[in-house]
Design an enzyme around this catalytic site. Structure first.
Site, short mmCIF file in Angstrom:
data_model
loop_
_atom_site.label_atom_id
_atom_site.label_comp_id
_atom_site.label_asym_id
_atom_site.label_seq_id
_atom_site.Cartn_x
_atom_site.Cartn_y
_atom_site.Cartn_z
N ARG A 41 -17.44 -34.96 -16.33
CA ARG A 41 -16.96 -34.38 -15.08
C ARG A 41 -16.53 -35.50 -14.12
NH1 ARG A 41 -21.66 -30.46 -13.14
NH2 ARG A 41 -20.25 -30.19 -11.36
N SER B 110 -17.48 -36.07 -10.88
CA SER B 110 -18.36 -36.48 -9.78
C SER B 110 -18.82 -37.92 -9.94
CB SER B 110 -19.57 -35.55 -9.70
OG SER B 110 -20.43 -35.78 -10.81
N LYS C 77 -28.75 -30.08 -18.48
CA LYS C 77 -29.09 -28.78 -17.90
C LYS C 77 -27.86 -27.92 -17.63
CE LYS C 77 -29.51 -30.51 -13.12
NZ LYS C 77 -28.48 -29.69 -12.50
N ASP C 78 -26.67 -28.53 -17.61
CA ASP C 78 -25.44 -27.76 -17.40
C ASP C 78 -24.96 -27.05 -18.65
OD1 ASP C 78 -25.32 -28.59 -14.76
OD2 ASP C 78 -23.91 -30.23 -15.16
N THR D 204 -30.39 -24.77 -1.10
CA THR D 204 -30.27 -24.86 -2.55
C THR D 204 -29.50 -23.65 -3.04
OG1 THR D 204 -31.41 -24.97 -4.69
CG2 THR D 204 -32.50 -23.71 -2.96
N ARG E 29 -33.50 -20.60 -9.75
CA ARG E 29 -34.85 -21.08 -10.11
C ARG E 29 -35.51 -21.75 -8.92
NH1 ARG E 29 -36.62 -25.96 -10.91
NH2 ARG E 29 -34.51 -26.80 -11.04
N ARG E 30 -34.79 -22.64 -8.25
CA ARG E 30 -35.36 -23.35 -7.12
C ARG E 30 -35.66 -22.40 -5.96
NH1 ARG E 30 -31.08 -28.26 -7.88
NH2 ARG E 30 -32.35 -29.54 -9.29
N ARG F 75 -23.72 -25.70 -2.30
CA ARG F 75 -23.19 -26.24 -3.55
C ARG F 75 -22.54 -27.58 -3.27
NH1 ARG F 75 -18.93 -23.26 -6.51
NH2 ARG F 75 -19.20 -25.12 -7.80
N GLY F 76 -22.07 -28.21 -4.35
CA GLY F 76 -21.34 -29.46 -4.19
C GLY F 76 -22.04 -30.61 -4.87
N ASN F 77 -21.42 -31.78 -4.80
CA ASN F 77 -22.00 -32.98 -5.37
C ASN F 77 -23.19 -33.44 -4.52
OD1 ASN F 77 -20.03 -32.96 -7.40
ND2 ASN F 77 -18.62 -34.16 -6.14
N VAL F 78 -23.93 -34.40 -5.04
CA VAL F 78 -25.19 -34.79 -4.42
C VAL F 78 -25.02 -35.30 -2.98
CG1 VAL F 78 -27.16 -36.38 -4.56
CG2 VAL F 78 -26.35 -35.19 -6.62
N ARG G 274 -24.25 -32.53 -0.44
CA ARG G 274 -25.38 -31.63 -0.22
C ARG G 274 -26.43 -32.28 0.69
NH1 ARG G 274 -27.40 -29.39 -5.87
NH2 ARG G 274 -26.17 -31.09 -6.76
N CYS H 241 -28.32 -20.51 -16.40
CA CYS H 241 -28.38 -21.11 -15.07
C CYS H 241 -28.73 -20.12 -13.98
CB CYS H 241 -27.03 -21.77 -14.75
SG CYS H 241 -26.63 -23.18 -15.79
#
Length: 314
Positions: free
Chosen positions: A9, A11, A84-85, A125, A129-130, A147-150, A153, A242
């Site tokens: 990806r 990112s 995890k994706d 978040t 799950r979270r 949402r979004g990249n680290v 966020r 997910c």
């Protein structure tokens, strides 16, 4: 000189993961060239929808479909995913290789600690799950979907008036953002997504890819591979994904056995079922399936059915 194309990806985290993965390979095989190629995913193009609405597309993942298609076509030779994706089933003609170890599997609360959050605090978040796990521990919290990249966020703590956000510790570590961590959340209350912290190294199964598979296998960690296979088998048996609040964490014990912990939650966190089971590391899929059956026997099927009905009605 042999040259291989490595997809990921777009990112900064994905690029960091590729650099991390290729570093030992370039040292071991100096006569082999590895070229990185960025592949834009559907989930990266759609920045507006909630994570639960875009994570699954046509039975696959909106964060891996395009990469897998490029790999199947031969546009790239290997793809480095965040494991995890990835859906639990590989497309025909593709397979996963053992990853090179594993980063911290825990979730991180950034901006505060759990105890330090005020009543009614706003926590960001987008992961079901979270959300479920946070509400199970602190039902007073206001969950804000993000949402979004680290880095974006993290920035939303300021721009969206949040008290904290939850992110994977692995991504923060890989991006050098450890200072942003307020607290690493305990595994017994916040078991991670199956495969969290591990890279998903995906290749083709055809004969022409055999030399590359042998090369990549030299940096694989078989113990970690068994752990993630157990976690993903649990998720597969529960027909999760997910969008379903399933947490799992396997660890290799000193005697070589595997111990697998699994948790199923309702979307609002009011119902949770957890269990732990051990088994031989040589049969991780059997362990995952056995723990899934144990969770179902404890009543997890009713929780999962309710989650699927609620998600279908959205």
């Amino acid at each position: 000189m042999a040259t291989y194309l490595v997809g990921s990806r777009a990112s900064n985290l994905a690029k960091a993961q590729v650099r991390e993965y290729l570093r030992p390979l370039r040292e071991r095989f100096p006569d082999t060239a590895f070229t990185h190629r960025v592949i834009l995913e559907g989930g990266d193009k759609d920045r507006r929808s909630l994570l639960s609405d875009v994570s699954v597309v046509n039975g696959g993942s909106a964060f891996s479909n395009e990469q897998e298609a490029a790999l199947s076509r031969g546009d790239v030779d290997v793809v480095v995913h965040s494991l995890k994706d990835l859906p639990t089933a590989n497309p025909s003609g593709l397979m996963l290789l053992p990853p090179p170890g594993r980063e911290d599997v825990r979730d991180a609360l950034c901006g505060s600690t759990l105890a330090g959050l005020r009543k009614g605090a706003r926590v960001g978040t987008g992961a079901p799950r979270r959300i479920a796990q946070l509400l199970a521990v602190r039902p007073d919290l206001e969950i804000v979907p993000i949402r979004g990249n680290v880095p974006p966020r993290l920035k939303k703590i300021e721009t969206h008036g949040l008290d904290a956000v939850v992110l994977a510790a692995a991504g923060l570590h890989r991006l050098g953002l450890d200072d942003a961590i307020g607290e690493l959340l305990p595994l017994d209350l916040f078991p991670p997504s199956p495969g969290q912290g591990a890279l998903g190294i995906q290749v083709r199964t055809d004969d022409s890819s055999a030399p590359l598979r042998r090369m990549l296998s030299t940096v694989g960690d078989v113990a970690v591979d068994a752990e993630i296979r157990a976690e993903r088998a649990l998720l597969a048996e529960l027909h999760g994904g997910c969008s379903v609040p399933v947490g799992a964490y396997a660890e290799t014990l000193p005697d070589g056995e595997l111990r697998l912990f699994g948790q199923v939650s309702s979307l609002d966190g009011t119902e949770q079922i957890s269990a732990t089971l051990g088994g031989p590391s040589a049969e991780p899929e059997k362990l995952g399936a056995a723990l899934a059956a144990m969770l179902v026997g404890l009543g997890a099927h009713s929780i999962l059915d309710a989650v699927r009905v609620a998600l279908a009605a959205k």
